[in-house]
Motif scaffolding. Structure first.
Motif, PDB file in Angstrom:
ATOM      1  N   LYS A 137       0.822  -1.214   0.000  1.00 35.11           N
ATOM      2  CA  LYS A 137       0.000   0.000   0.000  1.00 35.11           C
ATOM      3  C   LYS A 137       0.858   1.267   0.000  1.00 35.11           C
ATOM      4  O   LYS A 137       0.362   2.363   0.201  1.00 35.11           O
ATOM      5  CB  LYS A 137      -0.933   0.000   1.219  1.00 35.11           C
ATOM      6  CG  LYS A 137      -1.964  -1.127   1.210  1.00 35.11           C
ATOM      7  CD  LYS A 137      -2.806  -1.110   2.463  1.00 35.11           C
ATOM      8  CE  LYS A 137      -3.937  -2.136   2.383  1.00 35.11           C
ATOM      9  NZ  LYS A 137      -3.436  -3.515   2.300  1.00 35.11           N
ATOM     10  N   MET A 138       2.160   1.081  -0.234  1.00 34.63           N
ATOM     11  CA  MET A 138       3.096   2.203  -0.297  1.00 34.63           C
ATOM     12  C   MET A 138       3.562   2.402  -1.727  1.00 34.63           C
ATOM     13  O   MET A 138       3.996   1.455  -2.383  1.00 34.63           O
ATOM     14  CB  MET A 138       4.309   1.947   0.607  1.00 34.63           C
ATOM     15  CG  MET A 138       3.988   1.802   2.079  1.00 34.63           C
ATOM     16  SD  MET A 138       5.481   1.410   3.041  1.00 34.63           S
ATOM     17  CE  MET A 138       4.808   1.375   4.716  1.00 34.63           C
TER      18      MET A 138
ATOM     19  N   VAL B 165      -0.425   3.789  -9.156  1.00 34.30           N
ATOM     20  CA  VAL B 165      -1.300   2.899  -9.923  1.00 34.30           C
ATOM     21  C   VAL B 165      -2.023   1.898  -9.024  1.00 34.30           C
ATOM     22  O   VAL B 165      -3.147   1.474  -9.315  1.00 34.30           O
ATOM     23  CB  VAL B 165      -0.503   2.170 -11.034  1.00 34.30           C
ATOM     24  CG1 VAL B 165       0.421   1.102 -10.444  1.00 34.30           C
ATOM     25  CG2 VAL B 165      -1.435   1.566 -12.080  1.00 34.30           C
ATOM     26  N   ASN B 166      -1.385   1.543  -7.914  1.00 38.93           N
ATOM     27  CA  ASN B 166      -1.974   0.550  -7.003  1.00 38.93           C
ATOM     28  C   ASN B 166      -2.785   1.206  -5.885  1.00 38.93           C
ATOM     29  O   ASN B 166      -3.074   0.572  -4.877  1.00 38.93           O
ATOM     30  CB  ASN B 166      -0.868  -0.337  -6.410  1.00 38.93           C
ATOM     31  CG  ASN B 166      -1.376  -1.696  -5.995  1.00 38.93           C
ATOM     32  OD1 ASN B 166      -2.410  -2.162  -6.485  1.00 38.93           O
ATOM     33  ND2 ASN B 166      -0.670  -2.336  -5.080  1.00 38.93           N
ATOM     34  N   GLN B 167      -3.143   2.477  -6.099  1.00 37.52           N
ATOM     35  CA  GLN B 167      -3.951   3.242  -5.142  1.00 37.52           C
ATOM     36  C   GLN B 167      -3.386   3.163  -3.718  1.00 37.52           C
ATOM     37  O   GLN B 167      -4.055   2.713  -2.783  1.00 37.52           O
ATOM     38  CB  GLN B 167      -5.399   2.759  -5.169  1.00 37.52           C
ATOM     39  CG  GLN B 167      -6.068   2.956  -6.524  1.00 37.52           C
ATOM     40  CD  GLN B 167      -7.471   2.397  -6.579  1.00 37.52           C
ATOM     41  OE1 GLN B 167      -7.682   1.184  -6.649  1.00 37.52           O
ATOM     42  NE2 GLN B 167      -8.453   3.285  -6.537  1.00 37.52           N
ATOM     43  N   PRO B 168      -2.153   3.641  -3.540  1.00 30.32           N
ATOM     44  CA  PRO B 168      -1.500   3.512  -2.232  1.00 30.32           C
ATOM     45  C   PRO B 168      -2.121   4.440  -1.186  1.00 30.32           C
ATOM     46  O   PRO B 168      -2.721   5.469  -1.514  1.00 30.32           O
ATOM     47  CB  PRO B 168      -0.056   3.931  -2.527  1.00 30.32           C
ATOM     48  CG  PRO B 168      -0.185   4.916  -3.649  1.00 30.32           C
ATOM     49  CD  PRO B 168      -1.300   4.365  -4.506  1.00 30.32           C
ATOM     50  N   ARG B 169      -1.951   4.072   0.055  1.00 23.39           N
ATOM     51  CA  ARG B 169      -2.340   4.935   1.173  1.00 23.39           C
ATOM     52  C   ARG B 169      -1.200   5.878   1.545  1.00 23.39           C
ATOM     53  O   ARG B 169      -1.423   6.920   2.157  1.00 23.39           O
ATOM     54  CB  ARG B 169      -2.704   4.083   2.383  1.00 23.39           C
ATOM     55  CG  ARG B 169      -4.042   3.369   2.246  1.00 23.39           C
ATOM     56  CD  ARG B 169      -4.167   2.165   3.161  1.00 23.39           C
ATOM     57  NE  ARG B 169      -3.748   2.396   4.535  1.00 23.39           N
ATOM     58  CZ  ARG B 169      -3.593   1.416   5.431  1.00 23.39           C
ATOM     59  NH1 ARG B 169      -3.823   0.162   5.090  1.00 23.39           N
ATOM     60  NH2 ARG B 169      -3.215   1.687   6.668  1.00 23.39           N
ATOM     61  N   PHE B 170       0.014   5.480   1.169  1.00 24.91           N
ATOM     62  CA  PHE B 170       1.205   6.244   1.532  1.00 24.91           C
ATOM     63  C   PHE B 170       2.078   6.417   0.288  1.00 24.91           C
ATOM     64  O   PHE B 170       2.303   5.464  -0.459  1.00 24.91           O
ATOM     65  CB  PHE B 170       2.004   5.533   2.626  1.00 24.91           C
ATOM     66  CG  PHE B 170       1.165   5.073   3.783  1.00 24.91           C
ATOM     67  CD1 PHE B 170       0.773   5.958   4.773  1.00 24.91           C
ATOM     68  CD2 PHE B 170       0.726   3.755   3.865  1.00 24.91           C
ATOM     69  CE1 PHE B 170      -0.018   5.537   5.837  1.00 24.91           C
ATOM     70  CE2 PHE B 170      -0.059   3.318   4.916  1.00 24.91           C
ATOM     71  CZ  PHE B 170      -0.445   4.224   5.904  1.00 24.91           C
ATOM     72  N   LEU B 171       2.575   7.627   0.073  1.00 27.15           N
ATOM     73  CA  LEU B 171       3.422   7.918  -1.084  1.00 27.15           C
ATOM     74  C   LEU B 171       4.737   8.513  -0.593  1.00 27.15           C
ATOM     75  O   LEU B 171       4.747   9.503   0.146  1.00 27.15           O
ATOM     76  CB  LEU B 171       2.721   8.901  -2.025  1.00 27.15           C
ATOM     77  CG  LEU B 171       3.514   9.361  -3.261  1.00 27.15           C
ATOM     78  CD1 LEU B 171       3.823   8.176  -4.171  1.00 27.15           C
ATOM     79  CD2 LEU B 171       2.742  10.435  -4.017  1.00 27.15           C
ATOM     80  N   PHE B 172       5.844   7.894  -1.004  1.00 28.89           N
ATOM     81  CA  PHE B 172       7.173   8.358  -0.615  1.00 28.89           C
ATOM     82  C   PHE B 172       7.933   8.797  -1.864  1.00 28.89           C
ATOM     83  O   PHE B 172       7.929   8.094  -2.883  1.00 28.89           O
ATOM     84  CB  PHE B 172       7.947   7.237   0.082  1.00 28.89           C
ATOM     85  CG  PHE B 172       7.297   6.760   1.358  1.00 28.89           C
ATOM     86  CD1 PHE B 172       7.604   7.341   2.576  1.00 28.89           C
ATOM     87  CD2 PHE B 172       6.374   5.726   1.330  1.00 28.89           C
ATOM     88  CE1 PHE B 172       7.002   6.906   3.749  1.00 28.89           C
ATOM     89  CE2 PHE B 172       5.770   5.280   2.495  1.00 28.89           C
ATOM     90  CZ  PHE B 172       6.083   5.877   3.711  1.00 28.89           C
ATOM     91  N   CYS B 173       8.580   9.945  -1.777  1.00 33.26           N
ATOM     92  CA  CYS B 173       9.323  10.492  -2.913  1.00 33.26           C
ATOM     93  C   CYS B 173      10.729  10.859  -2.444  1.00 33.26           C
ATOM     94  O   CYS B 173      10.881  11.639  -1.498  1.00 33.26           O
ATOM     95  CB  CYS B 173       8.634  11.732  -3.479  1.00 33.26           C
ATOM     96  SG  CYS B 173       6.909  11.496  -3.944  1.00 33.26           S
TER      97      CYS B 173
END
Length: 255
Positions: free
Chosen positions: A79-80, A153-161
């Motif tokens: 989910k990330m 694309v996988n509809q994550p709950r958490f996004l890290f950049c």
């Protein structure tokens, strides 16, 4: 939301993270800044679950990571979404195939469902006509947009950049900053961005954590970073290329 409570991390005798506590809210662009060697990368990898903290806890939407089974940890990591510094696209795959990769790895969707999802996210990042191109045929800015599409694309709950603007010209960097912020708000994602770019800080820094030598020296927003009397923060801000350009502009106006 991600809650970080008294995180410590060492490698051998080297203490990298020294008791960091903070909260990263959903629907906001949360930035982690600091000089090289401040602990930003280790901190991000710890939040991603790639490193286990020696002490402290990380709580994802109310769930303590240390309480999870290996299968539950794997499910959480699915989910990330991650945007890597160099985009990290597969050279031999088309843009569409790169974006589809997480769906093939983590879902049981049909081919048509995956294709529909890829179409949707590529359209969202304004690349709806780039499906069949190879990464080598795309500009640096396009590659970053592909990386963002793959990350969501996988509809994550958490996004890290990790340094998403690395290697980009200022105009393209602003486009990428704005895109990340728009997606964060639209999908109500908890987004954390490692950066040393003061342009990003001023453009999208809704919540900013400043690290120095593994310690959280300061936190706030882009609205008050110039008002702080924290010497470490002011040294970082006033040595940036952005500040130098703004200072030069004002000096030229006074001449």
């Amino acid at each position: 939301m991600i809650e970080v409570n008294d995180i410590h991390k060492s490698f051998g005798d080297s203490k990298i993270l020294k008791g960091i506590s903070t909260t990263f809210e959903k629907g906001k662009t949360n930035l982690v800044i600091g000089q090289s060697g401040s602990g930003k990368t280790v901190f991000l990898k710890t939040l991603l679950g790639l490193f286990e903290p020696d002490q402290g806890s990380i709580i994802y939407d109310g769930t303590d990571y240390s309480d999870l089974t290996p299968d539950e940890k794997s499910d959480l990591r699915s989910k990330m979404g991650m945007v890597f510094q160099g985009s990290a696209l597969f050279d031999s795959m088309t843009i569409a195939e790169n974006v589809k990769f997480p769906l093939r790895m983590f879902t049981k969707q049909s081919k048509s469902e995956m294709n529909d999802r890829v179409d949707l996210v590529l359209k969202r990042v304004n690349l709806d006509d780039a499906h069949n191109k190879l990464p080598s045929e795309a500009s640096g800015g396009m590659q970053k947009r592909v990386a963002i599409a793959r990350a969501i694309v996988n509809q994550p709950r958490f996004l890290f950049c990790d340094e998403p603007n690395s290697g980009l010209d200022p105009r393209t960097a602003t486009v990428i900053d704005n895109l990340i912020q728009e997606i964060t708000h639209e999908y109500d994602i908890t987004t954390i961005i490692n950066t040393h770019d003061m342009n990003s800080v001023m453009e999208i820094g809704q919540k900013i954590i400043f690290l120095k030598n593994g310690i959280k020296e300061w936190e706030g927003s882009n609205k008050n970073i110039f008002k702080t009397d924290n010497e470490a923060v002011t040294d970082f801000v006033y040595s940036s290329d952005l500040f130098k350009r703004v200072q030069k502009m004002y000096l030229e106006e006074d001449m």
